[in-house]
Design a protein around this motif. Structure first.
Motif, PDB file in Angstrom:
ATOM      1  N   ASN A  20       0.836  -1.214   0.000  1.00 15.34           N
ATOM      2  CA  ASN A  20       0.000   0.000   0.000  1.00 15.34           C
ATOM      3  C   ASN A  20       0.865   1.256   0.000  1.00 15.34           C
ATOM      4  O   ASN A  20       0.569   2.220  -0.712  1.00 15.34           O
ATOM      5  N   LEU A  21       1.929   1.242   0.812  1.00 21.14           N
ATOM      6  CA  LEU A  21       2.813   2.425   0.875  1.00 21.14           C
ATOM      7  C   LEU A  21       3.441   2.700  -0.490  1.00 21.14           C
ATOM      8  O   LEU A  21       3.630   3.845  -0.876  1.00 21.14           O
ATOM      9  N   LYS A  22       3.768   1.634  -1.202  1.00 19.48           N
ATOM     10  CA  LYS A  22       4.420   1.775  -2.514  1.00 19.48           C
ATOM     11  C   LYS A  22       3.406   1.944  -3.641  1.00 19.48           C
ATOM     12  O   LYS A  22       3.791   2.099  -4.802  1.00 19.48           O
ATOM     13  N   GLY A  23       2.126   1.828  -3.313  1.00 16.75           N
ATOM     14  CA  GLY A  23       1.091   1.959  -4.340  1.00 16.75           C
ATOM     15  C   GLY A  23       1.086   0.805  -5.334  1.00 16.75           C
ATOM     16  O   GLY A  23       0.701   0.959  -6.490  1.00 16.75           O
ATOM     17  N   VAL A  24       1.508  -0.374  -4.877  1.00 12.98           N
ATOM     18  CA  VAL A  24       1.544  -1.548  -5.763  1.00 12.98           C
ATOM     19  C   VAL A  24       0.254  -2.345  -5.562  1.00 12.98           C
ATOM     20  O   VAL A  24      -0.057  -2.762  -4.436  1.00 12.98           O
ATOM     21  N   VAL A  25      -0.476  -2.549  -6.656  1.00 12.44           N
ATOM     22  CA  VAL A  25      -1.736  -3.293  -6.565  1.00 12.44           C
ATOM     23  C   VAL A  25      -1.462  -4.743  -6.951  1.00 12.44           C
ATOM     24  O   VAL A  25      -0.848  -5.016  -7.984  1.00 12.44           O
ATOM     25  N   VAL A  26      -1.893  -5.655  -6.094  1.00 13.68           N
ATOM     26  CA  VAL A  26      -1.677  -7.081  -6.374  1.00 13.68           C
ATOM     27  C   VAL A  26      -2.998  -7.829  -6.235  1.00 13.68           C
ATOM     28  O   VAL A  26      -3.942  -7.323  -5.628  1.00 13.68           O
ATOM     29  N   GLU A  27      -3.002  -9.030  -6.804  1.00 12.43           N
ATOM     30  CA  GLU A  27      -4.147  -9.920  -6.589  1.00 12.43           C
ATOM     31  C   GLU A  27      -3.976 -10.550  -5.197  1.00 12.43           C
ATOM     32  O   GLU A  27      -2.846 -10.807  -4.781  1.00 12.43           O
ATOM     33  N   HIS A  28      -5.083 -10.781  -4.511  1.00 13.42           N
ATOM     34  CA  HIS A  28      -4.982 -11.400  -3.182  1.00 13.42           C
ATOM     35  C   HIS A  28      -5.598 -12.800  -3.205  1.00 13.42           C
ATOM     36  O   HIS A  28      -6.676 -13.007  -3.770  1.00 13.42           O
ATOM     37  N   ALA A  29      -4.889 -13.735  -2.634  1.00  4.53           N
ATOM     38  CA  ALA A  29      -5.430 -15.087  -2.458  1.00  4.53           C
ATOM     39  C   ALA A  29      -5.221 -15.454  -0.993  1.00  4.53           C
ATOM     40  O   ALA A  29      -4.414 -14.821  -0.299  1.00  4.53           O
ATOM     41  N   PHE A  30      -5.955 -16.444  -0.540  1.00  2.00           N
ATOM     42  CA  PHE A  30      -5.973 -16.707   0.907  1.00  2.00           C
ATOM     43  C   PHE A  30      -5.806 -18.189   1.215  1.00  2.00           C
ATOM     44  O   PHE A  30      -6.274 -19.043   0.460  1.00  2.00           O
ATOM     45  N   ARG A  31      -5.140 -18.447   2.330  1.00  2.00           N
ATOM     46  CA  ARG A  31      -5.065 -19.786   2.904  1.00  2.00           C
ATOM     47  C   ARG A  31      -5.581 -19.664   4.328  1.00  2.00           C
ATOM     48  O   ARG A  31      -5.057 -18.844   5.094  1.00  2.00           O
ATOM     49  N   HIS A  32      -6.588 -20.441   4.653  1.00  2.00           N
ATOM     50  CA  HIS A  32      -7.185 -20.351   5.982  1.00  2.00           C
ATOM     51  C   HIS A  32      -6.302 -21.112   6.961  1.00  2.00           C
ATOM     52  O   HIS A  32      -6.235 -22.345   6.935  1.00  2.00           O
ATOM     53  N   LEU A  33      -5.616 -20.363   7.830  1.00  2.00           N
ATOM     54  CA  LEU A  33      -4.631 -21.008   8.706  1.00  2.00           C
ATOM     55  C   LEU A  33      -5.280 -21.948   9.714  1.00  2.00           C
ATOM     56  O   LEU A  33      -4.750 -23.016  10.005  1.00  2.00           O
TER      57      LEU A  33
END
Ligand SMILES: N[C@@H](CCC(=O)N[C@@H](CS)C(=O)NCC(=O)O)C(=O)O
Length: 202
Positions: A20-33
């Protein structure tokens, strides 16, 4: 790029703030711990440590470990920030991680309250050192080092969320609390917080 994380992961939280600080947009994926999805073979192929996060680059390369090198310019300042950042990332978080608590529960028959007390103890021990390092230090500003966020704050703020979950009495750490409040007013930190992630749960 794709960041594979989990809403409550403090390590993923550090990376979300940095992006966010660098303004880089990424796709988010999740692993339920809690469901152990980070131990599934397809994830272990990406990160043999079985820990989140993992950042998958467009080239297919995978980056793991989450200490973003957001540092001041001067060598002593850089050393101070790295030293502060390592209090949560090397000396607190690894010994209150989910797998450590699960091991205490399963191998040493600790109750949930027992594992919480363990985590509280190590968070408090680390925060006593962090508080002593920032309180009254001439390099401490609105943030842990000066008036701009650094790697130290990216590591501290997620650890404060953990502390709150484990019911640490934060009134013992007034400087940490003040820095944390400053961090959470910053949009990069605010947007990265667990409750604002798509996989967030109550
Ligand atoms: N040093 C690693 C730590 C990663 C880590 O411990 N991630 C935690 C979530 S914050 C995890 O995946 N825990 C799963 C477990 O303990 O089984 C990093 O900085 O990325």
């Amino acid at each position: 790029m794709k960041l594979i994380g989990y809403f409550r992961s403090s390590a993923a939280f550090r990376v979300r703030i940095a992006l966010n600080l660098k303004g880089v947009v990424v796709e988010h994926a999740f692993r339920h711990l809690r469901r152990g999805e980070h131990r599934a073979p397809d994830y272990v192929a990406l990160n043999p440590q079985k820990l989140v996060p993992a950042l998958v680059l467009d080239s297919g390369e995978v980056l793991t470990q989450s200490n973003p090198p957001i540092l001041p310019k001067d060598p002593v300042g850089r050393a101070r920030v790295r030293s502060l950042a390592l209090i949560p990332t090397a000396d607190i978080h690894p010994i209150q991680n989910l797998r450590v608590m699960a091991y205490l529960r399963d191998k040493y028959e600790q109750s949930e309250e027992g594992t919480f007390a363990w985590s509280r103890h190590w968070i408090e021990t680390g925060f006593e050192a962090y508080e002593a390092s920032v309180a009254g230090n001439r390099h401490t500003g609105a943030y842990s080092h000066g008036d701009q966020p650094t790697m130290a704050d990216l590591c501290l703020a997620p650890q404060v969320f953990n502390a709150q979950r484990f019911k640490v009495d934060m009134s013992r750490f007034p400087t940490i609390q003040r820095i944390f409040a400053t961090c959470m007013k910053h949009p990069a930190f605010d947007a990265a917080q667990p409750a604002k992630q798509p996989d967030a749960e109550p």
